[in-house]
Design an enzyme around this catalytic site. Structure first.
Site, PDB file in Angstrom:
ATOM      1  N   ILE A  91       0.878   6.963   0.119  1.00 54.88           N
ATOM      2  CA  ILE A  91       0.360   5.896   0.979  1.00 54.88           C
ATOM      3  C   ILE A  91      -1.126   5.728   0.722  1.00 54.88           C
ATOM      4  CG2 ILE A  91       0.061   5.139   3.367  1.00 54.88           C
ATOM      5  CD1 ILE A  91       2.303   7.244   4.076  1.00 54.88           C
ATOM      6  N   CYS A  92      -1.531   4.517   0.423  1.00 59.52           N
ATOM      7  CA  CYS A  92      -2.945   4.200   0.227  1.00 59.52           C
ATOM      8  C   CYS A  92      -3.497   3.715   1.572  1.00 59.52           C
ATOM      9  CB  CYS A  92      -3.106   3.142  -0.860  1.00 59.52           C
ATOM     10  SG  CYS A  92      -4.827   2.713  -1.202  1.00 59.52           S
ATOM     11  N   LEU A  93      -4.028   4.655   2.341  1.00 64.01           N
ATOM     12  CA  LEU A  93      -4.573   4.364   3.671  1.00 64.01           C
ATOM     13  C   LEU A  93      -5.781   5.265   3.866  1.00 64.01           C
ATOM     14  CD1 LEU A  93      -4.230   2.860   6.401  1.00 64.01           C
ATOM     15  CD2 LEU A  93      -2.769   4.757   7.129  1.00 64.01           C
ATOM     16  N   HIS A 129       0.809  -1.222   0.000  1.00 61.57           N
ATOM     17  CA  HIS A 129       0.000   0.000   0.000  1.00 61.57           C
ATOM     18  C   HIS A 129       0.843   1.272   0.000  1.00 61.57           C
ATOM     19  CE1 HIS A 129      -3.684  -2.224   0.434  1.00 61.57           C
ATOM     20  NE2 HIS A 129      -3.179  -2.872   1.467  1.00 61.57           N
TER      21      HIS A 129
END
Length: 161
Positions: A98-100, A91
């Site tokens: 950041i894929c959050l 992620h």
């Protein structure tokens, strides 16, 4: 290590300044385990060292987060990216994005820099594999010219990593 250029941004509002000063004092008194804030005179940009948790794939590794606060923080989420080199994680893109979900759609003004850092460390710690997202090359190519990760329409579909 240099920081990533931030898009032109407005000065912090009074509310944002007060909130960040409060968070900074709290951080100095009770910093989250595994993190170190590199103090500067710039309240609008924090650089934070992240130590990988022991017993995880990232143990004994250190990374840096850059946190850029918008004018209307905490009503608007900060931009949080890893500085180069970003950790290998499903992620985390090689450009540090950041894929959050809490950094975008699920942001709440109740969140703090500390809670964001703990969420990122938890995401790192729960990973069972060190690899880039499958679409890393395409995504990074499309992010040329300093595009903010906040301009991305993220698809949050994998909460196993």
């Amino acid at each position: 290590m240099t920081t990533v250029a931030a898009p032109s941004r407005k000065a912090l509002s009074k509310i944002a300044c007060n909130r960040l000063q409060k968070e900074l004092v709290e951080w100095q008194v009770n910093p989250p385990a595994g993190f170190k804030h590199n103090l500067t005179d710039n309240l609008q940009r924090w650089v934070i060292e992240v130590a990988g948790a022991s017993g995880t794939l990232y143990a004994n590794e250190t990374y840096k987060l850059q946190v850029d606060f918008p004018e209307h923080y905490p009503m608007e989420a900060p931009q949080v990216i890893f500085l180069h080199p970003a950790p290998l994680h499903p992620h985390i893109y090689s450009n540090g994005h950041i894929c959050l979900d809490i950094l975008y759609d699920s942001w709440s003004p109740a969140m703090t820099v500390s809670s964001v850092c703990i969420s990122i460390l938890s995401m790192l710690s729960s990973s069972s594999i060190k690899q880039r997202p499958a679409d890393n090359d395409r995504y990074v190519k499309n992010c040329k010219n300093g595009r903010s990760p906040k301009e991305t329409r993220w698809w949050f579909h994998d909460d196993k990593v």
